[in-house]
Motif scaffolding. Structure first.
Motif, short mmCIF file in Angstrom:
data_model
loop_
_atom_site.label_atom_id
_atom_site.label_comp_id
_atom_site.label_asym_id
_atom_site.label_seq_id
_atom_site.Cartn_x
_atom_site.Cartn_y
_atom_site.Cartn_z
N GLY A 1 0.84 -0.88 0.17
CA GLY A 1 0.21 0.07 -0.27
C GLY A 1 1.05 1.33 -0.08
O GLY A 1 2.44 0.82 -0.03
N ASP A 2 0.17 2.33 0.13
CA ASP A 2 0.94 3.77 0.02
C ASP A 2 2.16 3.46 0.98
O ASP A 2 2.91 4.71 1.44
CB ASP A 2 -0.32 5.13 0.22
CG ASP A 2 -0.88 5.17 -1.31
OD1 ASP A 2 0.21 4.36 -1.93
OD2 ASP A 2 -1.54 5.65 -0.68
N SER A 3 1.35 3.06 1.99
CA SER A 3 2.45 3.40 2.97
C SER A 3 2.77 2.20 4.30
O SER A 3 3.10 2.41 5.61
CB SER A 3 1.54 4.38 5.17
OG SER A 3 0.34 3.78 4.86
N GLU B 1 -3.35 -15.32 8.46
CA GLU B 1 -3.27 -13.75 9.29
C GLU B 1 -2.67 -13.07 8.56
O GLU B 1 -2.24 -13.56 7.79
CB GLU B 1 -2.27 -14.81 10.69
CG GLU B 1 -2.52 -12.87 11.73
CD GLU B 1 -0.98 -13.22 12.01
OE1 GLU B 1 -0.60 -11.81 12.94
OE2 GLU B 1 0.29 -14.19 12.30
N ARG B 2 -3.67 -11.91 8.75
CA ARG B 2 -2.74 -10.65 7.95
C ARG B 2 -1.82 -9.74 8.93
O ARG B 2 -2.41 -9.72 10.00
CB ARG B 2 -4.10 -9.82 7.23
CG ARG B 2 -4.53 -10.05 6.17
CD ARG B 2 -4.10 -10.02 5.09
NE ARG B 2 -4.36 -10.46 3.72
CZ ARG B 2 -3.75 -9.82 3.11
NH1 ARG B 2 -2.67 -9.86 3.13
NH2 ARG B 2 -4.61 -10.84 1.27
N CYS B 3 -0.99 -9.49 8.23
CA CYS B 3 0.15 -8.83 9.02
C CYS B 3 0.01 -7.59 8.69
O CYS B 3 0.75 -7.46 7.31
CB CYS B 3 1.16 -9.30 9.85
SG CYS B 3 2.74 -8.92 10.33
N THR B 4 -0.04 -6.39 9.56
CA THR B 4 1.45 -4.85 8.07
C THR B 4 2.30 -4.69 8.34
O THR B 4 2.80 -5.37 10.17
CB THR B 4 -0.05 -3.81 8.27
OG1 THR B 4 -0.21 -3.28 9.84
CG2 THR B 4 -1.34 -4.32 7.50
N ALA B 5 3.01 -4.93 7.85
CA ALA B 5 4.41 -3.35 8.23
C ALA B 5 4.86 -2.47 7.73
O ALA B 5 4.13 -2.04 6.03
CB ALA B 5 5.71 -4.80 8.47
N GLY C 1 9.79 -0.50 -4.00
CA GLY C 1 9.52 -0.25 -3.13
C GLY C 1 8.85 -0.37 -1.77
O GLY C 1 10.70 -0.20 -1.45
N ARG C 2 8.81 -1.03 -1.57
CA ARG C 2 9.03 -1.70 0.05
C ARG C 2 8.93 -3.08 0.47
O ARG C 2 9.25 -3.39 1.49
CB ARG C 2 7.50 -1.26 1.48
CG ARG C 2 7.47 0.48 1.03
CD ARG C 2 5.65 0.30 2.11
NE ARG C 2 5.68 1.74 2.34
CZ ARG C 2 5.52 2.34 3.31
NH1 ARG C 2 6.89 2.28 3.94
NH2 ARG C 2 6.22 4.02 3.67
#
Length: 508
Positions: free
Chosen positions: A136-138, A152-156, A279-280
């Motif tokens: 995503g953007d951030s 499981e969903r994890c955001t980093a 990107g990230r």
């Protein structure tokens, strides 16, 4: 949905070191690996001097040295005859505080790193697989699968691919992996042997197109054998046992193999990815570059990838540097990886080339040349610098500026034992710092105090000039201890411009 600063996929040495350096700098990490635990077998054996220098930042160098084995010498054999003995102890005594070749099997190494990470309050999440991710953007959103099948969903904020040569992350970001695969099949075996002479030393033996490397790792009669499988048996490695591999070179060592504790085969590739960053997402270690095991460089290169990236990620995550700082990771590490692949490829090709002339050079010319050349102190030091990765520099990096004496931006800071103080002692801190050899200007001292930059001033010694250091110059050191800026005038204003140019905000 779980959140973290950096999600690290892969808990080999590269991923573990990245987690350690990030955690020490206050960055929140998760480390996942689809394996059930640390590796039980070991391909990588050598821990190079540059790795040990950087391990001082986490107070790990001495623990690794105590657990490892300093190889006294390398012996060269050809067709059953001892041709040369090359001493390895103190080969780099003028280069660094660790002037030796340290043997420390990767499986033991990994367990030590896991324990160190646990002492920081971080556990590796074993049997946890990355299935896919979206950027995503951030942030990055990652889908993880646990051992019980739960997803499981994890955001980093960032994703680090330390997931090996078959990296899912590399595939998903669409980064190429140019190179090829050597036709030879490698084997590695942990064996108990007797009759090794000299005992406790390393041996490399050639017999026509067959070769074997024998390494001692400090336990009585326990050695590691590394060699190649050459004939049609290499077509079906899944059925091979130790009795199937070529024994000509092994027999030439006049030793008796009493037990084979474990045996494994593997293919060796020589490849470098197109993008270390997209990107990230970042690629490190075998996910970014693979090459022959010649020179014991692979694991160490991945570890240096991790340390190079860790301080940059920490600065960006904490809002002390712009995201563009992370672009320097690819610039610095990709250039080195390409050079390393080219160098190890040439060495591997020499060792494994077939034919009468190649055999003559390996068994007759090379041992004589090596024995004579190694009697030269300059040659010994040069070879140590190359193998130990202490010659690695980032001269072409946008973060490297200036030259003072023979030292320029991007260099590893020279280790200078000739003074009254160890100039590497302060490098145990993961932080920006300034070194001055001679006298520091009052303005420079005030600037460092104001901006919270440690200033280390070393009384001038003749040995410094001999090492190429300029008197009274300013050497700004990055958190990974490489020279960022070398200013012969020692001006505070030059430091200010450097940080402004790169958008790095110093801690208050």
């Amino acid at each position: 949905m779980a959140q973290t600063d950096v999600l690290i996929v892969g808990a080999g040495p590269t991923g573990l070191v990245l987690a350690l350096w990030l955690t020490r700098q206050g960055v929140c990490v998760r480390v996942v690996d689809k394996s059930s635990g640390p590796g039980e077998a070991s391909r990588a054996m050598a821990v190079q001097a540059r790795t040990l220098e950087l391990y001082r930042q986490l107070d790990m160098a001495e623990a690794v040295i105590d657990a490892g084995y300093k190889t006294p010498a390398m012996n060269m054999w050809a067709r059953g005859h001892h041709r040369a003995r090359i001493p390895l102890v103190d080969a780099g005594r003028e280069v660094c505080a660790y002037p030796f070749v340290l043997i420390y099997p990767q499986d033991c190494h990994e367990r030590l790193l896991v324990q160190k990470l646990q002492s920081f309050g971080v556990d590796v999440e074993w049997q946890t697989e990355l299935l896919a991710f979206e950027e995503g953007d951030s942030h990055v959103s990652a889908l993880l699968k646990h051992a019980d099948g739960r997803e499981e969903r994890c955001t980093a904020a960032y994703l680090a691919g330390c997931d090996g040569a078959r990296s899912l992350i590399r595939h998903q970001i669409g980064s190429g992996f140019e190179g090829g695969t050597y036709k030879q099949l490698f084997y590695v075996a942990d064996v108990r042997v007797t009759g090794v002479e000299p005992a406790g030393e390393a041996h490399i033996a050639f017999d026509k197109s067959d070769f074997v490397l024998l390494l001692c790792y400090g336990e009585k009669d326990q050695y590691r054998l590394i060699g190649t499988v050459r004939d049609e048996r290499a077509e079906h490695p899944e059925h091979l046992t130790f009795t199937d591999v070529g024994h000509d070179a092994i027999n030439g060592l006049n030793l008796q193999i009493n037990d084979v504790n474990w045996f494994s085969t593997y293919r060796v590739h020589h490849r470098v990815t197109d993008h270390f960053r997209r990107g990230r997402a970042f690629l490190l270690g075998d996910a970014a570059h693979v090459h022959s095991p010649a020179g014991g460089q692979g694991m160490n290169t991945g570890i240096l990838d991790a340390i190079n990236l860790a301080w940059k990620l920490a600065a960006v995550v904490k809002g002390r540097a712009p995201d563009t700082l992370l672009d320097s990771y690819q610039i610095e590490r990709q250039a080195f990886a390409r050079t390393l692949v080219e160098t190890t490829d040439k060495l591997f090709t020499f060792v494994t080339a077939q034919g009468g002339f190649a055999d003559f050079v390996r068994t007759r010319i090379a041992p004589i040349f090596a024995s004579v050349a190694y009697k030269s102190e300059n040659v010994r030091e040069y070879l140590f610098r190359v193998v130990s990765q202490t010659t690695l520099n980032y001269h072409d990096s946008p973060l490297s500026q200036g030259k003072a004496g023979e030292v320029q931006g991007g260099d590893r800071l020279p280790w200078l034992p000739g003074g009254t103080t160890d100039n590497y002692a302060s490098l145990a801190a993961i932080q920006w710092q300034v070194h001055v050899y001679g006298e520091a200007k009052a303005e420079l001292s005030r600037w460092c105090t104001k901006h919270g930059i440690a200033l280390h001033v070393f009384a001038w010694a003749h040995a410094y000039e001999k090492a190429g250091v300029a008197r009274n110059a300013t050497y700004l050191l990055r958190p990974d201890t490489y020279v960022a800026l070398a200013d012969p005038e020692g001006e505070a204003s030059t430091l200010s411009r450097y940080f402004e140019q790169h958008g790095v905000v110093l801690p208050p």
